[in-house]
Design an enzyme around this catalytic site. Structure first.
Site: not given
Ligand code: PXP
Length: 249
Positions: A11, A14, A47, A49, A53, A74, A105, A155, A198
């Protein structure tokens, strides 16, 4: 059961968070995605949003156009996001709950009470050939509800497990891991493809990666955090190695 290869979805939200801190175009999430793929990511998650952001609409278009691996989009189950998914056609769409005031999330999607809202949106995405995944709490009843909604993938939210692991609370960590295991077994028994994610870190990924029903982990924050010290390619390679070690042990 024999465990199939565990995929790593990286992901890159960030990277966009850092870019947006100064409002320009650097660092570029697309460049990070390509680097992650080169280092062993099997897919890229982003994602978009409602408040934009981190990821921007143009990032989604660029990722879809430029990636050779699957893009996992996402999104909240809103008409706006469904329309964007239908025009962009990512490989997969992971439906998540979204609140403006949350930092990330915070919980799984309430697919039991939200069934009537979700069903037509899942149908529209599926009919467009997009593989729908529901981000949910690891509970057997929720697996049944996902099956009834016709989503091929769930998931499992690993946030509570990861928090317990970070707190060094062994009893709570074992309890949360058992919840994930039971949900994974139940969901796989119903024919669902099981993903998880997550909050996973190099320290907490092993026991989740070892669950043979889980086919994909989606990891963001800890990888981008570790990248500050080790570089993104090394952070992805380290995570990939930790997952592979757990899987083969
Ligand atoms: N899976 C989903 C559905 C999420 O919303 C997120 C956070 O954006 C992640 C995985 C990844 O989580 P993390 O950034 O804490 O590794």
């Amino acid at each position: 059961m024999t465990s199939e290869k565990l995929r790593l979805g990286v992901n890159i939200d960030h990277v966009a968070t850092v870019r947006n801190a100064r409002g320009g175009d650097y660092p570029d999430p697309m460049r990070a995605a390509l680097l992650a793929v080169e280092a062993g990511a099997d897919g890229i998650t982003a994602h978009l949003r409602e408040d934009r952001r981190h990821i921007r609409d143009s990032d989604i278009v660029a990722l879809k156009r430029g990636l050779s691996v699957p893009l996992n989009f996402e999104m909240a189950a809103t008409d706006e996001m469904v329309a964007i998914a239908l025009s962009t056609r990512p490989h997969a769409a992971c439906l998540v709950p979204e609140k403006r005031e949350e930092r990330t999330t915070e919980g799984g999607l309430d697919i039991i009470r939200g069934r009537d809202h979700l069903a037509p949106r899942i149908r529209a995405l599926s009919e467009a050939g997009i593989r729908v995944s529901l981000f949910v709490e690891p509970e057997p009843a929720v697996m049944e509800a996902a099956r009834a909604l016709g989503a091929p993938v769930v998931e499992l939210h690993t946030g509570s497990y990861c928090e317990a692991a970070l707190d060094d609370d062994a009893a709570r960590t074992a309890h949360e891991l058992a919840r994930i295991r039971r949900a994974a077994e139940h969901g796989a028994g119903l024919g669902l493809e099981i993903h998880a994610g997550h909050g996973l870190t190099l320290g907490s990924v092993g026991p989740v990666a070892a669950l043979p029903q889980i086919r994909e982990l989606n990891i963001g924050h800890s990888l981008i955090a570790d990248a500050i010290f080790a570089g993104l390619a090394q952070a992805v390679r380290d995570m990939r190695a930790a997952m592979d070690r757990a899987r083969s042990s």
